[in-house]
Design a protein around this motif. Structure first.
Motif, mmCIF file in Angstrom:
data_model
loop_
_atom_site.group_PDB
_atom_site.id
_atom_site.type_symbol
_atom_site.label_atom_id
_atom_site.label_comp_id
_atom_site.label_asym_id
_atom_site.label_seq_id
_atom_site.Cartn_x
_atom_site.Cartn_y
_atom_site.Cartn_z
ATOM 1 N N MET A 6 -3.992 5.671 0.597
ATOM 2 C CA MET A 6 -3.664 4.676 1.606
ATOM 3 C C MET A 6 -2.163 4.495 1.631
ATOM 4 O O MET A 6 -1.546 4.259 0.606
ATOM 5 C CB MET A 6 -4.354 3.353 1.256
ATOM 6 C CG MET A 6 -4.145 2.260 2.259
ATOM 7 S SD MET A 6 -4.814 2.639 3.866
ATOM 8 C CE MET A 6 -6.569 2.734 3.508
ATOM 9 N N CYS A 7 -1.586 4.573 2.811
ATOM 10 C CA CYS A 7 -0.137 4.530 2.872
ATOM 11 C C CYS A 7 0.432 3.396 3.700
ATOM 12 O O CYS A 7 1.634 3.165 3.642
ATOM 13 C CB CYS A 7 0.400 5.858 3.396
ATOM 14 S SG CYS A 7 0.464 7.114 2.096
ATOM 15 N N ILE A 8 -0.351 2.706 4.473
ATOM 16 C CA ILE A 8 0.194 1.533 5.173
ATOM 17 C C ILE A 8 -0.925 0.541 5.448
ATOM 18 O O ILE A 8 -2.043 0.927 5.817
ATOM 19 C CB ILE A 8 0.923 1.938 6.473
ATOM 20 C CG1 ILE A 8 1.831 0.815 6.942
ATOM 21 C CG2 ILE A 8 -0.036 2.375 7.568
ATOM 22 C CD1 ILE A 8 2.873 1.253 7.944
ATOM 23 N N ASN A 19 0.760 4.326 -2.376
ATOM 24 C CA ASN A 19 1.661 4.960 -3.334
ATOM 25 C C ASN A 19 3.087 4.501 -3.076
ATOM 26 O O ASN A 19 3.472 4.263 -1.930
ATOM 27 C CB ASN A 19 1.594 6.481 -3.219
ATOM 28 C CG ASN A 19 0.211 7.022 -3.519
ATOM 29 O OD1 ASN A 19 -0.611 6.338 -4.117
ATOM 30 N ND2 ASN A 19 -0.048 8.252 -3.103
ATOM 31 N N ILE A 20 3.882 4.399 -4.138
ATOM 32 C CA ILE A 20 5.310 4.123 -3.998
ATOM 33 C C ILE A 20 6.038 5.467 -3.934
ATOM 34 O O ILE A 20 5.851 6.326 -4.799
ATOM 35 C CB ILE A 20 5.833 3.275 -5.164
ATOM 36 C CG1 ILE A 20 5.190 1.884 -5.126
ATOM 37 C CG2 ILE A 20 7.358 3.157 -5.099
ATOM 38 C CD1 ILE A 20 5.578 0.988 -6.284
ATOM 39 N N ARG A 21 6.834 5.649 -2.883
ATOM 40 C CA ARG A 21 7.542 6.907 -2.688
ATOM 41 C C ARG A 21 8.779 6.951 -3.585
ATOM 42 O O ARG A 21 9.765 6.251 -3.341
ATOM 43 C CB ARG A 21 7.932 7.083 -1.224
ATOM 44 C CG ARG A 21 8.280 8.526 -0.848
ATOM 45 C CD ARG A 21 8.759 8.612 0.590
ATOM 46 N NE ARG A 21 7.813 7.992 1.518
ATOM 47 C CZ ARG A 21 8.156 7.558 2.724
ATOM 48 N NH1 ARG A 21 9.407 7.626 3.135
ATOM 49 N NH2 ARG A 21 7.242 7.024 3.524
ATOM 50 N N ALA A 22 8.705 7.765 -4.638
ATOM 51 C CA ALA A 22 9.800 7.872 -5.610
ATOM 52 C C ALA A 22 9.753 9.266 -6.224
ATOM 53 O O ALA A 22 9.280 9.445 -7.345
ATOM 54 C CB ALA A 22 9.674 6.805 -6.684
ATOM 55 N N PRO A 23 10.217 10.289 -5.481
ATOM 56 C CA PRO A 23 10.065 11.685 -5.916
ATOM 57 C C PRO A 23 10.586 11.966 -7.323
ATOM 58 O O PRO A 23 9.984 12.739 -8.071
ATOM 59 C CB PRO A 23 10.875 12.464 -4.871
ATOM 60 C CG PRO A 23 10.900 11.581 -3.673
ATOM 61 C CD PRO A 23 10.909 10.178 -4.190
ATOM 62 N N GLY A 24 11.675 11.333 -7.719
ATOM 63 C CA GLY A 24 12.252 11.610 -9.029
ATOM 64 C C GLY A 24 11.494 11.015 -10.189
ATOM 65 O O GLY A 24 11.784 11.324 -11.349
ATOM 66 N N TYR A 48 2.695 2.660 -7.606
ATOM 67 C CA TYR A 48 1.689 2.184 -6.650
ATOM 68 C C TYR A 48 1.847 0.694 -6.388
ATOM 69 O O TYR A 48 2.425 -0.057 -7.176
ATOM 70 C CB TYR A 48 0.277 2.468 -7.165
ATOM 71 C CG TYR A 48 -0.165 1.619 -8.347
ATOM 72 C CD1 TYR A 48 -0.675 0.329 -8.166
ATOM 73 C CD2 TYR A 48 -0.084 2.098 -9.650
ATOM 74 C CE1 TYR A 48 -1.082 -0.441 -9.240
ATOM 75 C CE2 TYR A 48 -0.483 1.336 -10.732
ATOM 76 C CZ TYR A 48 -0.981 0.064 -10.525
ATOM 77 O OH TYR A 48 -1.381 -0.705 -11.603
ATOM 78 N N ASN A 49 1.319 0.280 -5.246
ATOM 79 C CA ASN A 49 1.010 -1.117 -4.940
ATOM 80 C C ASN A 49 -0.502 -1.225 -4.844
ATOM 81 O O ASN A 49 -1.144 -0.372 -4.222
ATOM 82 C CB ASN A 49 1.605 -1.549 -3.601
ATOM 83 C CG ASN A 49 3.117 -1.575 -3.604
ATOM 84 O OD1 ASN A 49 3.725 -2.396 -4.279
ATOM 85 N ND2 ASN A 49 3.725 -0.682 -2.834
ATOM 86 N N LEU A 50 -1.053 -2.263 -5.414
ATOM 87 C CA LEU A 50 -2.490 -2.501 -5.310
ATOM 88 C C LEU A 50 -2.737 -3.879 -4.717
ATOM 89 O O LEU A 50 -2.348 -4.896 -5.293
ATOM 90 C CB LEU A 50 -3.168 -2.406 -6.686
ATOM 91 C CG LEU A 50 -4.695 -2.543 -6.652
ATOM 92 C CD1 LEU A 50 -5.333 -1.319 -5.995
ATOM 93 C CD2 LEU A 50 -5.268 -2.747 -8.055
ATOM 94 N N SER A 84 3.619 -0.677 2.528
ATOM 95 C CA SER A 84 3.616 0.776 2.656
ATOM 96 C C SER A 84 4.039 1.385 1.321
ATOM 97 O O SER A 84 3.462 1.037 0.291
ATOM 98 C CB SER A 84 4.532 1.207 3.805
ATOM 99 O OG SER A 84 4.412 2.603 4.036
ATOM 100 N N ASN A 85 5.055 2.239 1.324
ATOM 101 C CA ASN A 85 5.392 3.006 0.126
ATOM 102 C C ASN A 85 6.603 2.463 -0.609
ATOM 103 O O ASN A 85 7.353 3.202 -1.260
ATOM 104 C CB ASN A 85 5.620 4.467 0.499
ATOM 105 C CG ASN A 85 4.445 5.027 1.275
ATOM 106 O OD1 ASN A 85 4.567 5.359 2.446
ATOM 107 N ND2 ASN A 85 3.293 5.103 0.637
ATOM 108 N N ALA A 86 6.819 1.154 -0.493
ATOM 109 C CA ALA A 86 7.860 0.457 -1.242
ATOM 110 C C ALA A 86 7.315 -0.935 -1.536
ATOM 111 O O ALA A 86 6.108 -1.101 -1.688
ATOM 112 C CB ALA A 86 9.170 0.418 -0.455
ATOM 113 N N ASN A 87 8.178 -1.940 -1.612
ATOM 114 C CA ASN A 87 7.719 -3.293 -1.907
ATOM 115 C C ASN A 87 7.028 -3.923 -0.704
ATOM 116 O O ASN A 87 7.186 -3.484 0.427
ATOM 117 C CB ASN A 87 8.904 -4.163 -2.329
ATOM 118 C CG ASN A 87 9.534 -3.691 -3.618
ATOM 119 O OD1 ASN A 87 8.903 -2.995 -4.412
ATOM 120 N ND2 ASN A 87 10.779 -4.063 -3.841
#
Length: 260
Positions: free
Chosen positions: A1-3, A68-73, A113-115, A144-147
């Motif tokens: 789930m992304c948004i 998911n939190i977008r953080a490639p590194g 992640y955010n839950l 979404s994929n941040a806070n």
């Protein structure tokens, strides 16, 4: 789930409205939402690769949804699948405080992640990168994929549109919510978030509905809780060309926990 877009106590007939898109690789095998045979009170889709889910609701009024939190590194190849968090909450009798303790204790086992979780009248969002929790009081939220409520163009757009829909008189038209989820407008480069992915991907991911041959919006889900404790759930699934290929609709009244 992304948004996810969430309206709490914003509509006179629906104290909770959730509109959500699941973005995923099209090759990842998935079952559409259904009541699981092994957990007959749980309505959710199923990720056949890892066995968990991205969003679900129970007949006892519990809700869980994951972004998911977008953080490639910061991605770990040995991390536990985040989809198990949704099913853990929906299938076990955690209290809010006990589950928060569990999330905090296990936070480092998962990639970011955010839950969204809780009862339908008392929802919270946990962020494992920050080990933080936010209770959703009356208002309109975007995740979404941040806070929570990050100032991303697509989150601002969706929150604004959902707020407008909630102010319209009369019954809520779910097609308006699916139109919101189907918005493929991309943000201008100067307002794109910088999340560590190439600019081409930032552009592609900047719309509420994402369309591409390999990765994109696989399904859109609308959940409504009405004033009579009745839950409406509709999930629409899409192929890589953004064509509707399946639809699941459920309507049920919440059960008392003693009716298990």
């Amino acid at each position: 789930m992304c948004i996810l877009f969430i309206a709490v106590q914003q509509h006179p007939n629906f104290p909770l409205i959730v509109a959500a898109n699941r973005d995923e690789f099209h090759a990842r095998n998935t079952l559409p939402s259904q009541f699981w045979p092994e957990h007959s009170h749980v309505l959710a889709g199923k990720d056949m690769q890892a066995g968990g889910s991205w969003m679900g609701v129970s007949k006892h009024g519990r809700l869980a949804a994951l972004t998911n939190i977008r953080a490639p590194g910061k991605e770990r190849s040995d991390a536990v699948s985040r989809g198990e968090l949704v099913m853990d909450f929906l299938t076990q009798d955690f209290t809010g405080d006990a589950y928060l303790h569990r999330l905090s204790k296990t936070a480092q086992q998962y990639n970011g992640y955010n839950l969204l979780f809780g009862s339908l009248d008392n929802l919270q969002v946990y962020n494992n990168f920050e080990d933080s929790v936010y209770s959703l009081s009356k208002g309109v939220y975007g995740l979404s994929n941040a806070n929570l409520n990050s100032p991303w163009p697509k989150l601002d757009l969706g929150r604004s549109e959902l707020a407008k829909y909630c102010q319209q008189p009369g019954e809520l038209n779910i097609e308006h919510l699916f139109d919101l989820l189907g918005n493929s407008t991309k943000a201008d480069d100067e307002v794109l978030p910088q999340t560590g992915v190439p600019i081409e991907w930032e552009r592609k991911l900047s719309s509420i509905f994402i369309e591409s041959p390999d990765y994109g919006t696989r399904s859109s889900t609308v959940l409504l809780l009405d004033s009579y404790k009745q839950v409406f759930w509709q999930e629409r699934s899409f192929n890589p060309r953004a064509e509707l290929i399946d639809q699941q609709t459920y309507l049920f009244k919440l059960q008392d926990m003693s009716e298990k």
